[in-house]
Design a protein around this motif. Structure first.
Motif, short mmCIF file in Angstrom:
data_model
loop_
_atom_site.label_atom_id
_atom_site.label_comp_id
_atom_site.label_asym_id
_atom_site.label_seq_id
_atom_site.Cartn_x
_atom_site.Cartn_y
_atom_site.Cartn_z
N TYR A 233 -19.79 2.88 -4.81
CA TYR A 233 -19.64 1.45 -5.09
C TYR A 233 -18.88 1.23 -6.40
O TYR A 233 -17.94 0.43 -6.45
CB TYR A 233 -21.02 0.80 -5.17
CG TYR A 233 -21.01 -0.64 -5.65
CD1 TYR A 233 -20.76 -1.68 -4.77
CD2 TYR A 233 -21.24 -0.95 -6.99
CE1 TYR A 233 -20.75 -3.00 -5.20
CE2 TYR A 233 -21.23 -2.27 -7.43
CZ TYR A 233 -20.99 -3.29 -6.54
OH TYR A 233 -20.97 -4.59 -6.98
N GLN A 234 -19.24 1.96 -7.45
CA GLN A 234 -18.57 1.81 -8.73
C GLN A 234 -17.12 2.26 -8.63
O GLN A 234 -16.21 1.64 -9.20
CB GLN A 234 -19.30 2.59 -9.82
CG GLN A 234 -18.76 2.34 -11.22
CD GLN A 234 -18.84 0.87 -11.60
OE1 GLN A 234 -19.89 0.25 -11.48
NE2 GLN A 234 -17.73 0.30 -12.05
N LEU A 235 -16.89 3.34 -7.89
CA LEU A 235 -15.52 3.83 -7.71
C LEU A 235 -14.69 2.79 -6.96
O LEU A 235 -13.52 2.54 -7.30
CB LEU A 235 -15.53 5.15 -6.94
CG LEU A 235 -14.18 5.84 -6.74
CD1 LEU A 235 -13.53 6.16 -8.08
CD2 LEU A 235 -14.33 7.11 -5.91
N ALA A 236 -15.29 2.15 -5.95
CA ALA A 236 -14.57 1.12 -5.20
C ALA A 236 -14.19 -0.06 -6.08
O ALA A 236 -13.08 -0.60 -5.97
CB ALA A 236 -15.43 0.65 -4.02
N LEU A 237 -15.09 -0.47 -6.97
CA LEU A 237 -14.78 -1.58 -7.88
C LEU A 237 -13.56 -1.28 -8.73
O LEU A 237 -12.74 -2.17 -8.99
CB LEU A 237 -15.98 -1.84 -8.80
CG LEU A 237 -17.16 -2.63 -8.23
CD1 LEU A 237 -18.30 -2.69 -9.24
CD2 LEU A 237 -16.74 -4.04 -7.83
N LEU A 238 -13.41 -0.03 -9.15
CA LEU A 238 -12.30 0.35 -10.02
C LEU A 238 -11.03 0.63 -9.23
O LEU A 238 -9.94 0.16 -9.57
CB LEU A 238 -12.70 1.57 -10.85
CG LEU A 238 -13.88 1.35 -11.82
CD1 LEU A 238 -14.34 2.67 -12.42
CD2 LEU A 238 -13.48 0.38 -12.93
N GLU A 239 -11.15 1.42 -8.17
CA GLU A 239 -9.98 1.85 -7.40
C GLU A 239 -9.30 0.66 -6.69
O GLU A 239 -8.08 0.60 -6.61
CB GLU A 239 -10.40 2.89 -6.34
CG GLU A 239 -10.87 4.21 -6.92
CD GLU A 239 -9.72 5.17 -7.20
OE1 GLU A 239 -8.56 4.84 -6.85
OE2 GLU A 239 -9.99 6.26 -7.75
N PHE A 240 -10.10 -0.25 -6.18
CA PHE A 240 -9.55 -1.32 -5.34
C PHE A 240 -9.60 -2.67 -6.02
O PHE A 240 -9.56 -3.72 -5.33
CB PHE A 240 -10.30 -1.36 -4.00
CG PHE A 240 -10.27 -0.06 -3.26
CD1 PHE A 240 -9.07 0.51 -2.88
CD2 PHE A 240 -11.45 0.62 -2.96
CE1 PHE A 240 -9.03 1.72 -2.21
CE2 PHE A 240 -11.43 1.82 -2.29
CZ PHE A 240 -10.21 2.39 -1.92
N ALA A 241 -9.66 -2.68 -7.33
CA ALA A 241 -9.73 -3.95 -8.07
C ALA A 241 -8.58 -4.90 -7.71
O ALA A 241 -8.83 -6.09 -7.46
CB ALA A 241 -9.77 -3.69 -9.57
N PRO A 242 -7.32 -4.46 -7.65
CA PRO A 242 -6.23 -5.40 -7.30
C PRO A 242 -6.36 -5.95 -5.88
O PRO A 242 -6.12 -7.14 -5.65
CB PRO A 242 -4.97 -4.56 -7.46
CG PRO A 242 -5.36 -3.43 -8.35
CD PRO A 242 -6.79 -3.13 -8.02
N ILE A 243 -6.73 -5.08 -4.93
CA ILE A 243 -6.87 -5.52 -3.54
C ILE A 243 -8.00 -6.55 -3.43
O ILE A 243 -7.87 -7.60 -2.79
CB ILE A 243 -7.14 -4.33 -2.60
CG1 ILE A 243 -5.95 -3.36 -2.63
CG2 ILE A 243 -7.42 -4.80 -1.18
CD1 ILE A 243 -6.18 -2.09 -1.84
N ILE A 244 -9.13 -6.22 -4.05
CA ILE A 244 -10.29 -7.12 -3.99
C ILE A 244 -9.97 -8.45 -4.65
O ILE A 244 -10.37 -9.51 -4.16
CB ILE A 244 -11.52 -6.45 -4.62
CG1 ILE A 244 -12.01 -5.30 -3.73
CG2 ILE A 244 -12.64 -7.46 -4.84
CD1 ILE A 244 -13.16 -4.50 -4.31
N ALA A 245 -9.22 -8.42 -5.73
CA ALA A 245 -8.84 -9.66 -6.41
C ALA A 245 -8.00 -10.54 -5.49
O ALA A 245 -8.20 -11.77 -5.43
CB ALA A 245 -8.07 -9.34 -7.69
N ARG A 246 -7.06 -9.94 -4.76
CA ARG A 246 -6.24 -10.71 -3.82
C ARG A 246 -7.09 -11.28 -2.69
O ARG A 246 -6.90 -12.42 -2.25
CB ARG A 246 -5.12 -9.84 -3.25
CG ARG A 246 -4.02 -9.50 -4.25
CD ARG A 246 -2.78 -8.97 -3.55
NE ARG A 246 -3.02 -7.76 -2.78
CZ ARG A 246 -2.90 -6.54 -3.29
NH1 ARG A 246 -2.54 -6.36 -4.56
NH2 ARG A 246 -3.13 -5.48 -2.54
N MET A 247 -8.04 -10.49 -2.21
CA MET A 247 -8.91 -10.94 -1.13
C MET A 247 -9.79 -12.10 -1.59
O MET A 247 -10.05 -13.04 -0.83
CB MET A 247 -9.76 -9.78 -0.63
CG MET A 247 -8.97 -8.69 0.08
SD MET A 247 -9.97 -7.22 0.47
CE MET A 247 -11.09 -7.90 1.69
#
Length: 472
Positions: A233-247
């Protein structure tokens, strides 16, 4: 898709076109039809033919069945039926045909009605003297409700996160456990150290990321598979921060609480996709015929994590069995509700007491299978079993929850738990949505009177059902 019914899908066509950033002329060119014909389709002056559906699939990678189904929109006729069965609306006698037209032709209006009804139900739950203090009425739709409905509108599949998570998960594969590669990735790529700490140190948290010190602290009360998920979960927050921000920007949550909860939901989804990469997980699920314990062993995950992942297998051209899933506590409170396709239960209420999800607590650890049939004669194959809470700070608390997993009976032959069961001739248990909207007459399990129906109670005659009513 019902053959007798013409498909008027203008609102969905228009939304698809706008989502792709096309004008009518551009979309018409891609479909090989005239702009005027597309205009007629969007205004529901012509039905969508099978040929047009096939061209949509080819040109825009559209799932034809999902696009044409009644439940393709976030608010369909089934959900509107629940709303208009409420006592304050039931006397209007709005037919299912009218509700179907509303859901098809004015999905924004249908969604607005559902939101207002949800807000009304939340208001009814408030203390009589609480009021809203003049606040924005949207606060009456809880963040949990908004996020659940948004995820369901995506059919519980988020392709934006799947591809990156599949690549990352494949790169971090390990024959024994993913926990160590995940920890190393956090350390080497993001400078984050992982520590397991005493629960007293975290107070009411199960995990906490100290951004200043770059330390992820995980409670020692968590089981190994939950610790592994915490790292993912923590890795996902960091790795996919730009994608999640767009979503998040695309989703436009209505308030900060909903935005934060949706952010967490996206990260949870990505963490699951890292631990169980789509292609690998789907192949394993098909090979083991969706045997949950086999999948738990292969992916180092627990029953709930596997069951949840099974509901997300909606990739175009590579779909798994379209499962739905519920999680309940012993009191019957629903805390999770996901569906990859159809979902036979109430959107606003609880579940039917005849579904064995509730009896799973009587046989902890065992998998209970059941064929159920809804009032509209749809049959579903379901399994239910108990699980343990991921963390239990007080040993005096009840540790058990129950999950139910199911699918349309036409898919049951692909599932190991259905082996030996005559799917055609075995009688199915008749179930319904929440009691207040269930149309079944002779049900001894009915807990409340049906909304908008005339009771047929007689003082000199007691019926099996405690609330008999006059059929429509």
């Amino acid at each position: 898709m019902t053959p007798q019914r013409k498909l008027f899908l203008g609102a969905r066509l228009k939304r698809l076109r706008r989502d792709r950033g096309l004008n009518q002329s551009q979309m018409a060119d891609q479909l090989g039809i005239s702009g005027s014909y597309l205009n007629h389709l969007e205004r529901n002056q012509r039905p969508v033919t099978a040929g047009i559906l096939l061209r949509l699939a080819e040109a825009f990678d559209v799932d034809v069945k999902a696009f044409a189904s009644e439940s393709a929109d976030s608010t369909g006729a089934g959900q509107l039926t629940e709303v208009f069965s409420d006592p304050i609306l039931a006397d209007l006698g709005v037919s299912r045909h009218e509700l179907l037209e509303l859901a098809d032709n004015a999905p924004g209006v249908a969604e607005g009605i559902a939101r207002l009804y949800t807000a009304l139900r939340e208001l009814q739950r408030q203390p009589a003297d609480a009021g809203t203090g003049g606040a924005d009425p949207r606060v009456l739709i809880t963040p949990e409700t908004w996020v659940r409905d948004y995820i369901q509108a995506q059919r519980n599949h988020l392709p934006e996160l799947e591809e990156g998570a599949e690549t990352l998960g494949g790169a971090l594969s390990h024959p024994l456990s993913l926990a160590e590669p995940l920890r190393q990735r956090l350390k080497e790529a993001w400078g984050v150290e992982v520590r397991v700490v005493d629960p007293e140190f975290l107070e009411d948290a199960s995990q906490h990321f100290d951004q200043q010190r770059r330390i992820l602290m995980i409670s020692s009360l968590l089981r190994p598979e939950n610790r592994q998920f915490a790292i993912a979960y923590q890795l996902a927050l960091l790795e996919f921060a730009p994608i999640i921000a767009r979503m998040l920007e695309s989703a436009r949550p209505p308030d900060p609480g909903s935005r934060r909860l949706l952010h967490m939901s996206f990260a949870n989804y990505a963490a699951s996709a890292i631990l169980m990469p789509y292609g690998k997980f789907l192949r394993a699920a098909e090979e083991h015929r969706y045997a949950i314990d086999r999948l738990c062993s292969q992916f180092g995950s627990n029953v709930e994590q596997i069951a949840h992942r099974l509901t997300t297998l909606g990739r175009s051209g590579a779909k798994g069995v379209p499962f739905f899933m519920l999680r309940v506590d012993p009191a019957g409170n629903i805390s999770k509700r996901y569906a990859g396709e159809s979902f036979p239960f109430s959107h606003f209420g609880g579940t039917c007491p005849r579904w064995h999800l509730h009896t799973a607590f009587q046989t902890p650890g065992q998998t209970i299978r059941q064929l159920i049939e809804t009032p509209d004669a749809q049959r579903f194959f379901t399994i239910s079993r108990t699980i343990e809470r991921p963390i239990r700070p007080d040993l005096r608390d009840d540790a058990l929850l129950a999950i139910g997993l199911g699918c349309d009976v036409k898919h049951a032959h692909r599932i190991a738990y259905a082996d030996g069961l005559d799917l055609t001739n075995t009688p199915a248990t008749p179930v319904g949505p929440a009691c207040a909207i269930c149309p079944r007459l002779q049900c001894p399990y009915r807990a409340t009177a049906p909304a908008g129906r005339i009771l047929a109670v007689e003082e000199n005659r007691k019926t099996i059902s405690p609330y008999p009513f006059v059929p429509s």
